[in-house]
Design a protein around this motif. Sequence first.
Motif, PDB file in Angstrom:
ATOM      1  N   THR A   3       1.337  -1.246  -5.516  1.00  0.00           N
ATOM      2  CA  THR A   3       1.641   0.005  -5.014  1.00  0.00           C
ATOM      3  C   THR A   3       0.735   0.709  -4.409  1.00  0.00           C
ATOM      4  O   THR A   3       0.749   1.527  -3.246  1.00  0.00           O
ATOM      5  CB  THR A   3       2.716   1.070  -6.068  1.00  0.00           C
ATOM      6  OG1 THR A   3       3.745   0.414  -6.737  1.00  0.00           O
ATOM      7  CG2 THR A   3       3.132   2.262  -5.536  1.00  0.00           C
ATOM      8  N   ALA A   4      -0.290   0.946  -5.115  1.00  0.00           N
ATOM      9  CA  ALA A   4      -1.703   1.532  -4.535  1.00  0.00           C
ATOM     10  C   ALA A   4      -2.226   0.965  -3.527  1.00  0.00           C
ATOM     11  O   ALA A   4      -2.987   1.745  -2.787  1.00  0.00           O
ATOM     12  CB  ALA A   4      -2.721   1.576  -5.784  1.00  0.00           C
ATOM     13  N   ASP A   5      -1.822  -0.300  -2.952  1.00  0.00           N
ATOM     14  CA  ASP A   5      -2.317  -0.852  -1.767  1.00  0.00           C
ATOM     15  C   ASP A   5      -1.381  -0.960  -0.734  1.00  0.00           C
ATOM     16  O   ASP A   5      -1.724  -1.601   0.225  1.00  0.00           O
ATOM     17  CB  ASP A   5      -2.791  -2.274  -2.379  1.00  0.00           C
ATOM     18  CG  ASP A   5      -3.761  -2.306  -3.366  1.00  0.00           C
ATOM     19  OD1 ASP A   5      -4.693  -1.470  -3.362  1.00  0.00           O
ATOM     20  OD2 ASP A   5      -3.921  -3.432  -4.288  1.00  0.00           O
ATOM     21  N   MET A   6      -0.392  -0.217  -0.981  1.00  0.00           N
ATOM     22  CA  MET A   6       0.607  -0.180   0.305  1.00  0.00           C
ATOM     23  C   MET A   6      -0.084   0.429   1.662  1.00  0.00           C
ATOM     24  O   MET A   6       0.022  -0.158   2.789  1.00  0.00           O
ATOM     25  CB  MET A   6       1.826   0.594   0.047  1.00  0.00           C
ATOM     26  CG  MET A   6       2.937   0.121  -0.899  1.00  0.00           C
ATOM     27  SD  MET A   6       3.926   1.302  -1.605  1.00  0.00           S
ATOM     28  CE  MET A   6       4.986   1.586   0.151  1.00  0.00           C
ATOM     29  N   GLN A   7      -0.944   1.336   1.496  1.00  0.00           N
ATOM     30  CA  GLN A   7      -1.508   2.041   2.773  1.00  0.00           C
ATOM     31  C   GLN A   7      -2.467   1.049   3.378  1.00  0.00           C
ATOM     32  O   GLN A   7      -2.579   0.832   4.484  1.00  0.00           O
ATOM     33  CB  GLN A   7      -1.876   3.315   2.557  1.00  0.00           C
ATOM     34  CG  GLN A   7      -2.676   3.883   3.775  1.00  0.00           C
ATOM     35  CD  GLN A   7      -3.337   5.266   3.528  1.00  0.00           C
ATOM     36  OE1 GLN A   7      -2.678   6.115   2.997  1.00  0.00           O
ATOM     37  NE2 GLN A   7      -4.429   5.518   4.174  1.00  0.00           N
ATOM     38  N   LYS A   8      -3.422   0.452   2.458  1.00  0.00           N
ATOM     39  CA  LYS A   8      -4.486  -0.432   2.892  1.00  0.00           C
ATOM     40  C   LYS A   8      -3.831  -1.730   3.592  1.00  0.00           C
ATOM     41  O   LYS A   8      -4.296  -2.068   4.549  1.00  0.00           O
ATOM     42  CB  LYS A   8      -5.262  -0.894   1.302  1.00  0.00           C
ATOM     43  CG  LYS A   8      -6.331  -1.967   2.002  1.00  0.00           C
ATOM     44  CD  LYS A   8      -6.912  -2.601   0.706  1.00  0.00           C
ATOM     45  CE  LYS A   8      -7.319  -1.407  -0.304  1.00  0.00           C
ATOM     46  NZ  LYS A   8      -8.000  -2.128  -1.499  1.00  0.00           N
ATOM     47  N   THR A   9      -2.357  -2.197   2.969  1.00  0.00           N
ATOM     48  CA  THR A   9      -1.877  -3.430   3.774  1.00  0.00           C
ATOM     49  C   THR A   9      -1.399  -2.977   5.295  1.00  0.00           C
ATOM     50  O   THR A   9      -1.554  -3.871   6.175  1.00  0.00           O
ATOM     51  CB  THR A   9      -0.476  -3.701   3.035  1.00  0.00           C
ATOM     52  OG1 THR A   9      -0.975  -3.958   1.790  1.00  0.00           O
ATOM     53  CG2 THR A   9       0.128  -4.781   3.514  1.00  0.00           C
ATOM     54  N   VAL A  10      -0.963  -1.611   5.563  1.00  0.00           N
ATOM     55  CA  VAL A  10      -0.395  -1.063   6.820  1.00  0.00           C
ATOM     56  C   VAL A  10      -1.496  -1.221   7.430  1.00  0.00           C
ATOM     57  O   VAL A  10      -1.535  -1.483   8.943  1.00  0.00           O
ATOM     58  CB  VAL A  10       0.167   0.165   6.512  1.00  0.00           C
ATOM     59  CG1 VAL A  10       0.519   0.765   8.103  1.00  0.00           C
ATOM     60  CG2 VAL A  10       1.726  -0.020   5.968  1.00  0.00           C
ATOM     61  N   GLU A  11      -2.749  -0.482   7.087  1.00  0.00           N
ATOM     62  CA  GLU A  11      -4.099  -0.514   7.856  1.00  0.00           C
ATOM     63  C   GLU A  11      -4.630  -1.743   8.347  1.00  0.00           C
ATOM     64  O   GLU A  11      -4.927  -1.824   9.662  1.00  0.00           O
ATOM     65  CB  GLU A  11      -4.926   0.357   7.102  1.00  0.00           C
ATOM     66  CG  GLU A  11      -4.769   1.816   6.740  1.00  0.00           C
ATOM     67  CD  GLU A  11      -5.624   2.520   6.030  1.00  0.00           C
ATOM     68  OE1 GLU A  11      -5.866   3.702   5.803  1.00  0.00           O
ATOM     69  OE2 GLU A  11      -6.367   1.578   5.210  1.00  0.00           O
TER      70      GLU A  11
ATOM     71  N   GLY B 217       5.309   5.686  -1.728  1.00  0.00           N
ATOM     72  CA  GLY B 217       4.374   5.109  -1.024  1.00  0.00           C
ATOM     73  C   GLY B 217       4.455   5.308   0.289  1.00  0.00           C
ATOM     74  O   GLY B 217       3.612   5.830   0.920  1.00  0.00           O
ATOM     75  N   VAL B 218       5.824   4.733   0.808  1.00  0.00           N
ATOM     76  CA  VAL B 218       5.988   5.341   2.100  1.00  0.00           C
ATOM     77  C   VAL B 218       5.743   6.769   2.370  1.00  0.00           C
ATOM     78  O   VAL B 218       5.504   7.140   3.539  1.00  0.00           O
ATOM     79  CB  VAL B 218       7.452   4.822   2.460  1.00  0.00           C
ATOM     80  CG1 VAL B 218       7.920   5.336   3.761  1.00  0.00           C
ATOM     81  CG2 VAL B 218       7.330   3.342   2.376  1.00  0.00           C
ATOM     82  N   LYS B 219       6.501   7.682   1.435  1.00  0.00           N
ATOM     83  CA  LYS B 219       6.183   9.042   2.014  1.00  0.00           C
ATOM     84  C   LYS B 219       4.867   9.574   2.006  1.00  0.00           C
ATOM     85  O   LYS B 219       4.367  10.495   2.921  1.00  0.00           O
ATOM     86  CB  LYS B 219       7.213   9.882   1.136  1.00  0.00           C
ATOM     87  CG  LYS B 219       8.562   9.945   1.172  1.00  0.00           C
ATOM     88  CD  LYS B 219       9.303  10.733   0.003  1.00  0.00           C
ATOM     89  CE  LYS B 219      10.916  10.996   0.300  1.00  0.00           C
ATOM     90  NZ  LYS B 219      11.431  11.817  -0.557  1.00  0.00           N
ATOM     91  N   ALA B 220       4.052   8.982   1.165  1.00  0.00           N
ATOM     92  CA  ALA B 220       2.711   9.315   1.215  1.00  0.00           C
ATOM     93  C   ALA B 220       2.107   9.155   2.541  1.00  0.00           C
ATOM     94  O   ALA B 220       1.176   9.871   3.047  1.00  0.00           O
ATOM     95  CB  ALA B 220       2.003   8.848  -0.046  1.00  0.00           C
ATOM     96  N   MET B 221       2.588   7.846   2.985  1.00  0.00           N
ATOM     97  CA  MET B 221       1.732   7.575   4.236  1.00  0.00           C
ATOM     98  C   MET B 221       2.332   8.403   5.475  1.00  0.00           C
ATOM     99  O   MET B 221       1.678   8.672   6.335  1.00  0.00           O
ATOM    100  CB  MET B 221       2.256   6.069   4.604  1.00  0.00           C
ATOM    101  CG  MET B 221       1.365   5.015   3.750  1.00  0.00           C
ATOM    102  SD  MET B 221       1.387   3.422   4.313  1.00  0.00           S
ATOM    103  CE  MET B 221       2.916   2.753   3.094  1.00  0.00           C
TER     104      MET B 221
ATOM    105  N   ILE C 113      -2.837  -4.498   8.953  1.00  0.00           N
ATOM    106  CA  ILE C 113      -1.974  -5.033  10.011  1.00  0.00           C
ATOM    107  C   ILE C 113      -2.457  -4.349  11.450  1.00  0.00           C
ATOM    108  O   ILE C 113      -2.257  -4.971  12.372  1.00  0.00           O
ATOM    109  CB  ILE C 113      -0.201  -4.984   9.757  1.00  0.00           C
ATOM    110  CG1 ILE C 113      -0.096  -5.627   8.502  1.00  0.00           C
ATOM    111  CG2 ILE C 113       0.401  -4.823  10.804  1.00  0.00           C
ATOM    112  CD1 ILE C 113       1.213  -5.169   8.300  1.00  0.00           C
ATOM    113  N   LEU C 114      -2.390  -2.875  11.375  1.00  0.00           N
ATOM    114  CA  LEU C 114      -2.909  -2.398  12.456  1.00  0.00           C
ATOM    115  C   LEU C 114      -4.194  -2.317  12.781  1.00  0.00           C
ATOM    116  O   LEU C 114      -4.555  -2.046  14.341  1.00  0.00           O
ATOM    117  CB  LEU C 114      -2.497  -0.743  12.425  1.00  0.00           C
ATOM    118  CG  LEU C 114      -0.890  -0.544  12.102  1.00  0.00           C
ATOM    119  CD1 LEU C 114      -0.857   1.032  11.850  1.00  0.00           C
ATOM    120  CD2 LEU C 114      -0.050  -0.971  13.246  1.00  0.00           C
ATOM    121  N   GLY C 115      -5.174  -3.052  11.986  1.00  0.00           N
ATOM    122  CA  GLY C 115      -6.504  -3.095  12.570  1.00  0.00           C
ATOM    123  C   GLY C 115      -7.423  -1.966  12.563  1.00  0.00           C
ATOM    124  O   GLY C 115      -8.112  -1.559  13.271  1.00  0.00           O
ATOM    125  N   LEU C 116      -6.893  -0.965  11.521  1.00  0.00           N
ATOM    126  CA  LEU C 116      -7.488   0.537  11.493  1.00  0.00           C
ATOM    127  C   LEU C 116      -8.903   0.277  10.605  1.00  0.00           C
ATOM    128  O   LEU C 116      -8.893  -0.482   9.563  1.00  0.00           O
ATOM    129  CB  LEU C 116      -6.764   1.264  10.866  1.00  0.00           C
ATOM    130  CG  LEU C 116      -5.326   1.522  11.512  1.00  0.00           C
ATOM    131  CD1 LEU C 116      -4.283   2.729  10.758  1.00  0.00           C
ATOM    132  CD2 LEU C 116      -5.450   2.037  12.951  1.00  0.00           C
TER     133      LEU C 116
END
Length: 492
Positions: free
Chosen positions: A479-487, A199-203, A489-492
Motif C-alpha cells: 500500500t505504501a508504494d502505490m504512489q511510487k508505482t504511479v510515478e 492510498g488513492v485519496k492521498a495521491m 508509469i508517468l516517468g516522474l
Amino acid sequence: MNDYISTRDAHQSVSSKQAILNGMSPDGGLYVLPTLDQIHLDLSLICTMSYKENAVYILSHLLTDYTKEELEACVENAYANSFSKQEITPIKKVDDVYVLELFHGPTCAFKDVALTLLPQLMSCALKSTSQKALILTATSGDTGKAALSGFCDVENIGINVFYPYKKVSAIQYRQMVTQKGKNVNVFGIQGNFDDAQSGVKAMFNNKELAAAMDAKGYQFSSANSINIGRLVPQVVYYVYAYTRLLGSGTVAEGEPVNFVVPTGNFGNILAAFYAKNMGIPVGKLICASNENKVLYDFFDTGIYDRNREFVLTSSPSMDILISSNLERLIYRIAGEDAAKTKEMMDALSADGKYTLTEEMKAQLADFVGGWASEEKTAAEIKRVYDATGYVMDTHTAVASAVYKEYKDRTGDETKTVIASTASPYKFATSVMTAIDAKYEGMDDFALIDELSKVSGVSIPQAVEEIRSAPVLHDTVCETADMQKTVETILGL
C-alpha cells in the motif's frame, strides 16, 4: 448554469465538466449540486421515453454546461452496443418484489451503467483543455473491471486500478488481470479495499504530485463514485425504474416505492436519495449491509465508527468500512454546512469515527439500515431459487434478506424495488454452493456451466471470454508504494 460546490468549502465552485475532470475537490471534499431540490422532472413525459432518452433528459438537469447534443452523443456512444438488454436496466417481478437488474452491461455489474458513460463525459470535457487525464481507481471488485472496460483506449485518458490482492472473487480477478488496452494498468495491493481507497485519496490530495503531474500535462481524476460523473448516471436508473412501474400501472401517480440497495461505498443508494430529492415518490431507502455493517450501525446509533474488524465475505463489493459517499449525505443533513462536514471528515481521518447531532439524526428518516450474515445470505439465495427459480448473486441476496426481515418486522406493504447489482455468474462459487452443497469444491468455470443449467440464463459473453484469456497484469505492491508505482508509469 448550475455549479457544483465542495462539501468542505462552499467557495470551491466549478462547472459540471470541471467537477467530472477533477474527480475530487482540491480541498479533499466531494462535489455536490446545491440546487438539487429545485429540479422538477416531468414523470408522465419520462414514461414515454426510452432509457437513452430518459438519460439525456435527466442528465440535462444535472450537468448543465453540457449541450443537449453533447449529452446525446455521450449517451449513444455509451449504451448503443454495450448492453445485452435494450432497456439497459430491466425490471423483473420476483415473488413479492421488483428486481431492478443492473448487470446487463459489458462486465456484468451495476457499475457498467455509469462507467460506460463517464469516459464519454470526461472525453467531452477534455476537449476544451490541453490536459490529459489519469484515472486513479480503488476497487473492491466490480468498479475496477467496469472502469477498465469503459476507459480502454479512450483518447487522452489513462487508467490505473488498484484492487485488494486475493480479496476479490475469482471471476472479478480474472476480469481485471486479463484486461487489454494500451492505456490501462492493474495493480494488486497487499491490503484491503479501504487501504486502496485511502492510498488513492492521498495521491489526489498530494499538492507536490499534482504539480509534477501538471508539468507533464496530466491531471488526476477518478472513476470511483466520489466522482460526480459516476454518481449522476446512477440517478437515471432509479427514475427509470419508477416510471416503468408507473407506466405499467403497477403504481399509481404519486404512489411511493421503497428501494433496497446493497451498499458499500454509499454511492448507489445516494443516487436513489438524489432521485427522491428530484421529486421521485420514494418511500424508504433500505440500506443493506453484509457483516461489515458499519452503515447499519451508523443508521442505528448515529455514530460512524470504522474501528472494527474487516470481514472478508462472499459479497466483496460491500467489504468496505469507509463509505466515502456518505460525506455527501453528511453535508446535506448538516444543513449544507461545509465547516461542520470538514470537521466530521477530519475526525473520521484522525480517530476513525464521528457522531451525528440529534438534529442531523432526525433528518435520516428516509433511511432504514439492515444487515445479513453470511449464513442468511446463502440461505436467501436458496430460498428465492427454490420458491421462484430465480438466481441472484450474493450482493442482491444480502438486499433480499434485509428486505424480508424489514417487511416481517414492520408489515410495510409498500411496493418495493431491489437493486440487483451483479450477475450471479460473477460469484458462481458462492451462489451454487448456496443452492446445493454438492457443488462444493468444483472449478469456477465448471460451476459457471452448472449455473447456466440451473438458471436457464445464458453465460454472459463478459464471463465466457475470460476462460482462456492470458493474464496481462500481475504486479502486486505494498500500500505504501502505490504512489511510487504511479510515478514510475508517468516517468516522474
